[in-house]
Design an enzyme around this catalytic site. Structure first.
Site, mmCIF file in Angstrom:
data_model
loop_
_atom_site.group_PDB
_atom_site.id
_atom_site.type_symbol
_atom_site.label_atom_id
_atom_site.label_comp_id
_atom_site.label_asym_id
_atom_site.label_seq_id
_atom_site.Cartn_x
_atom_site.Cartn_y
_atom_site.Cartn_z
ATOM 1 C CG HIS A 158 16.555 -21.628 -27.604
ATOM 2 N ND1 HIS A 158 15.768 -21.197 -28.655
ATOM 3 C CD2 HIS A 158 15.790 -22.479 -26.880
ATOM 4 C CE1 HIS A 158 14.581 -21.792 -28.576
ATOM 5 N NE2 HIS A 158 14.573 -22.563 -27.505
ATOM 6 C CE LYS A 162 16.965 -24.979 -29.828
ATOM 7 N NZ LYS A 162 16.759 -26.379 -29.428
#
Length: 269
Positions: A158, A162
């Protein structure tokens, strides 16, 4: 039936604005509220203009209770503490709560389950059609391939912003693999490997986490056997896929009895 009135919480964030645009594009839904934290620079601004859609007549506010009182449902991809609070408010208002927040603790989940006695809650680590289909395939593969012959590893990447790891989607896929094997993920998961770890434990489900750049979400489940490897994967190119799934979940949940549902329920898997 009139269009479903939806509130977006965390409305001025990247995911919040994607949700606003998804509601605008959907048939049968409309934005009736937009909520941000106290002190947000977005307060008082038109949410349609912030989302690049033009004036909507809906100003961003900081009072979720007031917004929920006039709504049929809420779309929530915020943070664990906020989502638990919003679940309670949704229960008070007897409305639909679509919950895509990840990083929830066992205590958070227990409070959300309690709220689901009065609210219709659709909760998932990932709202996209593709990921939920992937989870179903992972469960079937794990059931078909014995633990003594195939090891399972979940790899996810990600964007740099995140904050939770493994991702909610990775855990969703790990739970699917565990279900296929007929075991609990808790106690059979390996989330960190460092130093002299010894040989891999048969039947364990491993996780590897990567962070960097602007990646919306890449997930792979690797089933590694002797002389062959099977990889099941999903690559998100735009967070709009999660927003569209959330709106689909809200429309599906409208009129259903209170309870805790998943995207598998929504999609009929």
């Amino acid at each position: 039936m009139s269009d479903m009135g939806l509130v977006v919480v965390g409305a001025a964030g990247r995911m919040g604005l994607a949700l606003v645009r998804a509601v605008h594009e959907a048939e049968g839904a409309r934005i009736v509220g937009a909520v941000e934290r106290k002190g947000s620079p977005a307060l008082g601004k038109d949410i349609g203009e912030l989302a690049g859609l033009g004036p909507s007549g809906v100003a961003v506010g900081d009072d979720p209770l007031a917004a929920f009182a006039t709504a049929d449902g809420v779309l929530d991809f915020t943070a664990p503490a906020a989502s638990v609070e919003f679940a309670g408010y949704a229960a008070q208002a007897r409305i639909v709560h679509v919950l895509g927040t990840t990083g929830l603790s066992a205590e958070d989940n227990a409070r959300i389950e309690a709220a689901a006695r009065h609210a219709t809650i659709v909760k998932s680590g990932n709202m996209s059609l593709g990921v939920n289909l992937l989870a179903l395939l992972v469960e079937q593969a794990a059931r078909a391939l014995e633990a003594k012959d195939f090891d399972i590893e979940v790899l996810e990447m990600h964007h740099r912003h995140k904050v939770d790891a493994p991702s909610g989607t990775a855990l969703l896929l790990g739970e699917a693999a565990a279900a296929g094997r007929g075991i609990s993920l808790s106690g059979n998961d390996v989330r960190v490997r460092d130093g002299h770890t010894g040989p891999r434990q048969t039947g364990s489900i491993g996780f590897a986490t990567l962070r960097g750049g602007s990646v919306p979400g890449d997930h792979s489940v690797i089933l590694a056997g002797n002389g062959e490897t099977i990889t099941l994967a999903h690559h998100a190119q735009d967070r709009a896929i999660f927003a569209r799934g959330a709106v689909k979940a809200a429309l599906w949940a409208r009129g259903r009895k209170p309870g805790l549902y998943s995207m598998r329920d929504v999609l009929g898997f």
